[in-house]
Write a protein that holds these residues in place. Structure first.
Motif, mmCIF file in Angstrom:
data_model
loop_
_atom_site.group_PDB
_atom_site.id
_atom_site.type_symbol
_atom_site.label_atom_id
_atom_site.label_comp_id
_atom_site.label_asym_id
_atom_site.label_seq_id
_atom_site.Cartn_x
_atom_site.Cartn_y
_atom_site.Cartn_z
ATOM 1 N N LYS A 26 44.952 29.760 36.679
ATOM 2 C CA LYS A 26 45.213 31.009 35.947
ATOM 3 C C LYS A 26 44.007 31.946 36.013
ATOM 4 C CE LYS A 26 48.620 29.168 32.766
ATOM 5 N NZ LYS A 26 48.922 28.800 31.383
ATOM 6 N N LEU A 27 42.812 31.402 35.812
ATOM 7 C CA LEU A 27 41.596 32.211 35.874
ATOM 8 C C LEU A 27 41.406 32.782 37.278
ATOM 9 C CD1 LEU A 27 39.065 33.249 34.431
ATOM 10 C CD2 LEU A 27 37.929 31.103 35.062
ATOM 11 N N GLY A 28 41.658 31.973 38.296
ATOM 12 C CA GLY A 28 41.526 32.432 39.679
ATOM 13 C C GLY A 28 42.467 33.569 40.006
ATOM 14 N N ASN A 29 43.696 33.478 39.523
ATOM 15 C CA ASN A 29 44.646 34.565 39.767
ATOM 16 C C ASN A 29 44.190 35.853 39.098
ATOM 17 O OD1 ASN A 29 46.302 32.996 41.364
ATOM 18 N ND2 ASN A 29 47.630 32.402 39.691
ATOM 19 N N ALA A 30 43.630 35.736 37.912
ATOM 20 C CA ALA A 30 43.108 36.927 37.219
ATOM 21 C C ALA A 30 41.870 37.472 37.936
ATOM 22 C CB ALA A 30 42.790 36.590 35.770
ATOM 23 N N LEU A 31 40.965 36.574 38.325
ATOM 24 C CA LEU A 31 39.729 37.008 38.992
ATOM 25 C C LEU A 31 39.992 37.623 40.366
ATOM 26 C CD1 LEU A 31 37.254 34.099 38.141
ATOM 27 C CD2 LEU A 31 37.227 36.434 37.243
ATOM 28 N N SER A 32 41.099 37.270 40.985
ATOM 29 C CA SER A 32 41.392 37.808 42.315
ATOM 30 C C SER A 32 41.502 39.332 42.293
ATOM 31 C CB SER A 32 42.666 37.181 42.889
ATOM 32 O OG SER A 32 43.800 37.614 42.171
ATOM 33 N N LEU A 33 41.774 39.898 41.143
ATOM 34 C CA LEU A 33 41.818 41.362 41.027
ATOM 35 C C LEU A 33 40.445 41.989 41.274
ATOM 36 C CD1 LEU A 33 44.201 41.709 37.962
ATOM 37 C CD2 LEU A 33 44.745 42.044 40.380
ATOM 38 N N LEU A 34 39.394 41.194 41.124
ATOM 39 C CA LEU A 34 38.057 41.720 41.408
ATOM 40 C C LEU A 34 37.879 42.039 42.895
ATOM 41 C CD1 LEU A 34 35.807 39.574 39.044
ATOM 42 C CD2 LEU A 34 36.373 41.998 38.841
ATOM 43 N N PHE A 35 38.678 41.418 43.767
ATOM 44 C CA PHE A 35 38.633 41.789 45.182
ATOM 45 C C PHE A 35 39.087 43.237 45.354
ATOM 46 C CE2 PHE A 35 38.775 37.154 46.150
ATOM 47 C CZ PHE A 35 37.647 37.102 46.974
ATOM 48 N N VAL A 36 40.103 43.645 44.590
ATOM 49 C CA VAL A 36 40.575 45.032 44.631
ATOM 50 C C VAL A 36 39.463 45.963 44.144
ATOM 51 C CG1 VAL A 36 42.294 46.662 43.744
ATOM 52 C CG2 VAL A 36 42.978 44.327 44.339
ATOM 53 N N PHE A 37 38.789 45.578 43.074
ATOM 54 C CA PHE A 37 37.673 46.365 42.558
ATOM 55 C C PHE A 37 36.568 46.485 43.604
ATOM 56 C CE2 PHE A 37 33.557 46.493 40.295
ATOM 57 C CZ PHE A 37 33.680 47.737 39.695
ATOM 58 N N THR A 38 36.282 45.395 44.305
ATOM 59 C CA THR A 38 35.247 45.402 45.342
ATOM 60 C C THR A 38 35.613 46.363 46.466
ATOM 61 O OG1 THR A 38 34.689 43.115 44.809
ATOM 62 C CG2 THR A 38 33.952 43.937 46.947
ATOM 63 N N VAL A 39 36.865 46.361 46.872
ATOM 64 C CA VAL A 39 37.316 47.302 47.903
ATOM 65 C C VAL A 39 37.197 48.734 47.386
ATOM 66 C CG1 VAL A 39 39.341 48.089 49.203
ATOM 67 C CG2 VAL A 39 38.813 45.649 49.067
ATOM 68 N N ALA A 40 37.572 48.944 46.135
ATOM 69 C CA ALA A 40 37.517 50.298 45.559
ATOM 70 C C ALA A 40 36.089 50.835 45.510
ATOM 71 C CB ALA A 40 38.140 50.296 44.159
ATOM 72 N N ILE A 41 35.142 50.019 45.064
ATOM 73 C CA ILE A 41 33.760 50.528 44.996
ATOM 74 C C ILE A 41 33.169 50.683 46.399
ATOM 75 C CG2 ILE A 41 33.353 49.706 42.648
ATOM 76 C CD1 ILE A 41 31.598 47.462 43.852
ATOM 77 N N SER A 42 33.601 49.857 47.340
ATOM 78 C CA SER A 42 33.137 50.018 48.733
ATOM 79 C C SER A 42 33.668 51.325 49.317
ATOM 80 C CB SER A 42 33.579 48.835 49.578
ATOM 81 O OG SER A 42 32.991 47.656 49.102
ATOM 82 N N PHE A 43 34.922 51.634 49.013
ATOM 83 C CA PHE A 43 35.492 52.919 49.447
ATOM 84 C C PHE A 43 34.719 54.077 48.809
ATOM 85 C CE2 PHE A 43 38.412 56.476 48.756
ATOM 86 C CZ PHE A 43 38.739 56.778 50.079
ATOM 87 N N TYR A 44 34.401 53.939 47.528
ATOM 88 C CA TYR A 44 33.616 54.944 46.821
ATOM 89 C C TYR A 44 32.269 55.163 47.521
ATOM 90 C CZ TYR A 44 30.704 57.003 43.157
ATOM 91 O OH TYR A 44 29.833 57.795 42.450
ATOM 92 N N GLU A 45 31.619 54.068 47.924
ATOM 93 C CA GLU A 45 30.318 54.171 48.615
ATOM 94 C C GLU A 45 30.460 54.927 49.927
ATOM 95 O OE1 GLU A 45 26.487 53.843 50.187
ATOM 96 O OE2 GLU A 45 27.202 53.755 48.128
#
Length: 185
Positions: A26-45
């Protein structure tokens, strides 16, 4: 009669086997959303650097930190759903009883492996979290931003390896109990 309440431990399904595995899943499924955040901040950069000529000092280190922590967590996540590395060429050719003994061997070796790596990770954490005089001093990256991400990643490695040790122990107990049940029936 087949036991429908407790499926065989050698079941290759993606179902977590115990409460710890369910929590990790359950925690892993929730944490996987951080990959989306990582892509978003990389796009921002990329946008800031190449469109506005105003690069950030924090995105690369943050993305690396998050990605590193998520990949480390991936080890216990894979184990929680029975998707860890296995030599299936041999495993799939043997009987159910032999698979159970291979699982016992795997879990014993995993206990040894995770305990040794946990000890090494503990040494890394000790060096990166404490000064030689014993005060808390988190190791930093040394960049212009200088976050404490190196120390935090090392802490994450230690934590996940310690959890992996407990997972191997729980899985070993379940496997041994499965072997005992088969002998009793």
């Amino acid at each position: 009669m087949k036991d429908t309440i407790h499926p065989p431990v050698t079941d290759n399904s993606e179902e977590p086997r115990n409460a710890l595995d369910r929590l990790i899943y359950k925690l892993g499924n929730a944490l996987s959303l951080l990959f989306v955040f990582t892509v978003a901040i990389s796009f921002y950069e990329v946008l800031m650097r190449y469109v506005f000529n105003a690069p950030t000092i924090w995105v690369h280190e943050t993305a690396s930190f998050l990605g590193g922590c998520l990949f480390v967590f991936g080890g216990i996540y894979a184990m929680s759903i029975n998707k860890h590395v296995r030599v299936v060429l041999i495993y799939d050719m043997v009987s159910d009883r032999t698979r159970r003994w291979l699982n016992v061997f795997h879990h014993v070796m995993g206990l040894i492996f995770s305990s040794l790596l946990s000890w090494a990770a503990y040494q890394m954490v000790q060096d990166s979290w404490f000064s030689p005089f014993g005060e808390i001093r988190l190791e930093t990256s040394g960049s212009a931003w200088n976050p404490a991400f190196p120390a935090l990643v090392k802490g994450m490695i230690f934590l996940t390896l310690s959890i992996m040790f407990v997972q191997f122990l729980l899985h070993l107990i379940q496997e041994i109990n499965g072997l005992r049940k088969r002998k009793d029936v």
